[in-house]
Design a protein around this motif. Structure first.
Motif, short mmCIF file in Angstrom:
data_model
loop_
_atom_site.label_atom_id
_atom_site.label_comp_id
_atom_site.label_asym_id
_atom_site.label_seq_id
_atom_site.Cartn_x
_atom_site.Cartn_y
_atom_site.Cartn_z
N SER A 191 21.30 -23.53 -3.76
CA SER A 191 21.90 -22.42 -3.01
C SER A 191 21.58 -21.06 -3.60
O SER A 191 21.30 -20.92 -4.79
CB SER A 191 23.42 -22.58 -2.98
N LEU A 192 21.66 -20.05 -2.72
CA LEU A 192 21.75 -18.66 -3.13
C LEU A 192 23.20 -18.26 -2.98
O LEU A 192 23.80 -18.48 -1.93
CB LEU A 192 20.90 -17.76 -2.22
N ILE A 193 23.81 -17.69 -4.01
CA ILE A 193 25.18 -17.22 -3.92
C ILE A 193 25.18 -15.75 -4.32
O ILE A 193 24.77 -15.39 -5.43
CB ILE A 193 26.12 -18.04 -4.83
N PHE A 194 25.62 -14.89 -3.40
CA PHE A 194 25.50 -13.45 -3.62
C PHE A 194 26.62 -12.72 -2.88
O PHE A 194 27.34 -13.30 -2.07
CB PHE A 194 24.15 -12.95 -3.09
N VAL A 195 26.76 -11.43 -3.21
CA VAL A 195 27.70 -10.55 -2.52
C VAL A 195 26.87 -9.52 -1.77
O VAL A 195 25.96 -8.93 -2.35
CB VAL A 195 28.66 -9.85 -3.51
N ARG A 196 27.18 -9.28 -0.51
CA ARG A 196 26.44 -8.30 0.27
C ARG A 196 26.61 -6.90 -0.31
O ARG A 196 27.71 -6.53 -0.73
CB ARG A 196 26.91 -8.30 1.73
N LYS A 204 38.75 -5.45 -0.67
CA LYS A 204 39.35 -6.30 0.36
C LYS A 204 38.34 -7.23 1.00
O LYS A 204 38.65 -8.33 1.41
CB LYS A 204 40.01 -5.42 1.44
N GLN A 205 37.08 -6.76 1.12
CA GLN A 205 36.07 -7.53 1.83
C GLN A 205 35.08 -8.24 0.91
O GLN A 205 34.22 -8.97 1.37
CB GLN A 205 35.29 -6.62 2.78
N ARG A 206 35.18 -8.02 -0.39
CA ARG A 206 34.21 -8.58 -1.32
C ARG A 206 34.32 -10.10 -1.38
O ARG A 206 35.26 -10.64 -1.95
CB ARG A 206 34.41 -7.98 -2.70
N THR A 207 33.40 -10.77 -0.77
CA THR A 207 33.39 -12.23 -0.79
C THR A 207 31.97 -12.72 -1.07
O THR A 207 30.99 -12.09 -0.66
CB THR A 207 33.85 -12.82 0.56
N GLU A 208 31.88 -13.81 -1.77
CA GLU A 208 30.58 -14.40 -2.05
C GLU A 208 30.09 -15.18 -0.84
O GLU A 208 30.86 -15.84 -0.15
CB GLU A 208 30.67 -15.33 -3.26
N ILE A 209 28.80 -15.08 -0.57
CA ILE A 209 28.17 -15.79 0.53
C ILE A 209 27.21 -16.81 -0.06
O ILE A 209 26.49 -16.51 -1.03
CB ILE A 209 27.42 -14.82 1.46
N GLU A 210 27.20 -17.99 0.51
CA GLU A 210 26.29 -19.04 0.05
C GLU A 210 25.28 -19.37 1.14
O GLU A 210 25.63 -19.66 2.27
CB GLU A 210 27.07 -20.30 -0.31
N ALA A 211 24.00 -19.28 0.78
CA ALA A 211 22.92 -19.66 1.69
C ALA A 211 22.18 -20.84 1.08
O ALA A 211 21.73 -20.78 -0.06
CB ALA A 211 21.96 -18.49 1.90
N LEU A 303 27.62 -15.04 7.67
CA LEU A 303 27.07 -13.70 7.86
C LEU A 303 27.82 -12.63 7.05
O LEU A 303 27.36 -11.50 6.94
CB LEU A 303 27.10 -13.33 9.34
N GLY A 304 28.99 -13.00 6.53
CA GLY A 304 29.77 -12.05 5.76
C GLY A 304 30.55 -11.08 6.61
O GLY A 304 30.87 -9.97 6.16
N HIS A 305 30.88 -11.48 7.85
CA HIS A 305 31.66 -10.60 8.72
C HIS A 305 33.15 -10.79 8.47
O HIS A 305 33.60 -11.90 8.13
CB HIS A 305 31.37 -10.91 10.19
N THR A 306 33.93 -9.74 8.67
CA THR A 306 35.38 -9.85 8.53
C THR A 306 36.03 -10.20 9.87
O THR A 306 37.18 -10.60 9.90
CB THR A 306 35.97 -8.53 8.03
N ASP A 307 35.29 -10.04 10.96
CA ASP A 307 35.84 -10.27 12.30
C ASP A 307 34.84 -11.07 13.11
O ASP A 307 33.65 -10.74 13.16
CB ASP A 307 36.10 -8.91 12.97
N SER A 308 35.29 -12.14 13.77
CA SER A 308 34.39 -12.99 14.56
C SER A 308 33.81 -12.25 15.75
O SER A 308 32.77 -12.64 16.30
CB SER A 308 35.12 -14.25 15.03
N LYS A 309 34.47 -11.16 16.18
CA LYS A 309 33.92 -10.37 17.29
C LYS A 309 32.57 -9.78 16.91
O LYS A 309 31.65 -9.69 17.72
CB LYS A 309 34.89 -9.24 17.68
N THR A 310 32.45 -9.37 15.65
CA THR A 310 31.17 -8.84 15.16
C THR A 310 30.11 -9.93 15.20
O THR A 310 28.97 -9.69 15.58
CB THR A 310 31.32 -8.31 13.72
N THR A 311 30.50 -11.14 14.81
CA THR A 311 29.56 -12.26 14.81
C THR A 311 29.05 -12.54 16.22
O THR A 311 27.86 -12.78 16.43
CB THR A 311 30.24 -13.52 14.24
N LEU A 312 29.94 -12.49 17.20
CA LEU A 312 29.55 -12.75 18.59
C LEU A 312 28.54 -11.72 19.08
O LEU A 312 27.71 -12.04 19.95
CB LEU A 312 30.78 -12.77 19.50
N ASN A 313 28.60 -10.51 18.54
CA ASN A 313 27.63 -9.50 18.95
C ASN A 313 26.21 -9.87 18.55
O ASN A 313 25.25 -9.35 19.12
CB ASN A 313 27.98 -8.14 18.33
#
Length: 333
Positions: A191-196, A204-211, A303-313
């Motif tokens: 895996s790649l594990i990183f912060v955007r 508040k939004q700092r979360t690690e993403i795994e690819a 994708l590191g989004h905080t809101d699924s509405k952004t993902t749908l875009n």
């Protein structure tokens, strides 16, 4: 509070009832945080608003030094500004970008009591920021298949930049800035594990993403990764530790330009009639997995989004054939 007192009265910060001073303040904050692209966006918005204020005057430079108090920005003012931008040939996308920056500063002005909440001009029944109709940005399965079947000339610039596009697609639609910032220390097994970069300074939004690294993604790292392979080295050969944030931004813009240039050429060679950009990789990642039945919540996290509405875009609009197949199901018993 002391913060509110400083915002309104402290002379060294300028008159914070003037939105142009507020623009300068936020630009300085963003640049200090290394968010150069965001800072430039605020600079463009400020320049646009200054041009609007200076319209019809002979000495625009003098007019652009005049303050614009938050209280002057009303619903009617925003509508007039909107109409002026359209008359100047600005697209709906650009208008939306500028006005979202204005809105962000207005939000802060309300929080710090520079203006009353009742004077806030944005929202339903007031001024609503326009949104552009989304254009197809995601590739179909057939188009993706053509791209993955293409064999560029080994070790050529086309090979390099096309590989970076594929790497973005395979690694959660990773944007180019984050790809350039990747270090070998971000690789953990498969895996790649990183912060955007976009969220690393926001607690508040700092979360690690795994690819997950697919075999093709691993090959791309092996083929183009910097040597020696050391934990603190950037994976791809673009950035170095001595670069300023401004320099890193310029490098990123150049890499994006090169990727777009070569991926357009590849698309033309394989018969794909689509406007190919780095954004297409991110949108295609999302749409491909949605078509496969992957949940929107899973994609939101990837994708590191905080809101699924952004993902749908990011998702491709449902095409005619899919709609037709779904409609046919209504009479299949």
């Amino acid at each position: 509070t002391f913060e509110e007192f400083e915002n309104i009265f402290l002379e060294k910060r300028g008159d914070m009832t003037d939105i142009f001073n507020a623009f300068d303040e936020i630009v300085g904050q963003k640049r200090a945080a290394g968010r150069i692209g965001t800072a430039i966006g605020y600079e463009y918005a400020k320049k646009s608003l200054q041009s609007f204020e200076a319209r019809g005057t002979k000495n625009k430079e003098l007019e652009e030094t005049k303050p614009l108090h938050f209280k002057k920005i009303t619903v009617s003012y925003l509508k007039e500004y909107d109409s002026w931008m359209r008359s100047e040939g600005k697209t709906t996308t650009t208008i939306g970008m500028y006005l979202r920056n204005v809105r962000a500063l207005m939000n802060t002005a309300v929080k710090t009591n520079v203006i009353k909440a009742s004077a806030y001009p944005f929202g339903v029944g007031k001024y609503e920021i326009p949104t552009a109709n989304s254009i197809k940005k995601a590739l179909t399965n057939d188009e993706l298949k053509k791209l993955f079947a293409y064999q560029p000339e080994p070790e050529s610039p086309e090979h390099f930049y096309f590989d970076l596009w594929l790497f973005s697609y395979l690694c959660n639609g990773l944007n180019i800035k984050d790809i350039l910032r990747l270090k070998y220390s971000d690789i953990h097994g498969e895996s790649l594990i990183f912060v955007r970069a976009k969220t690393e300074h926001t607690t508040k939004q700092r979360t690690e993403i795994e690819a997950i690294l697919t075999p093709i993604a691993k090959q791309i790292i092996e083929r183009w990764g910097t040597k020696p392979v050391q934990a603190d080295n950037f994976i791809f050969p673009f950035l170095n530790k001595e670069m300023t944030a401004d320099k890193q931004h310029k490098v990123k813009e150049q890499v994006v330009w090169q990727i777009n240039k070569y991926v357009k050429k590849v698309a033309a060679k394989v018969g794909i009639d689509a406007k190919m950009t780095t954004y297409v990789a991110r949108h295609s990642y999302t749409s491909k997995l949605l078509r496969a039945g992957i949940s929107i919540e899973f994609l939101r996290q990837q994708l590191g989004h905080t809101d699924s509405k952004t993902t749908l875009n990011y998702a491709q609009k449902i095409d005619f054939n899919t709609k037709k197949e779904a409609t046919n199901l209504l009479t299949e018993f």
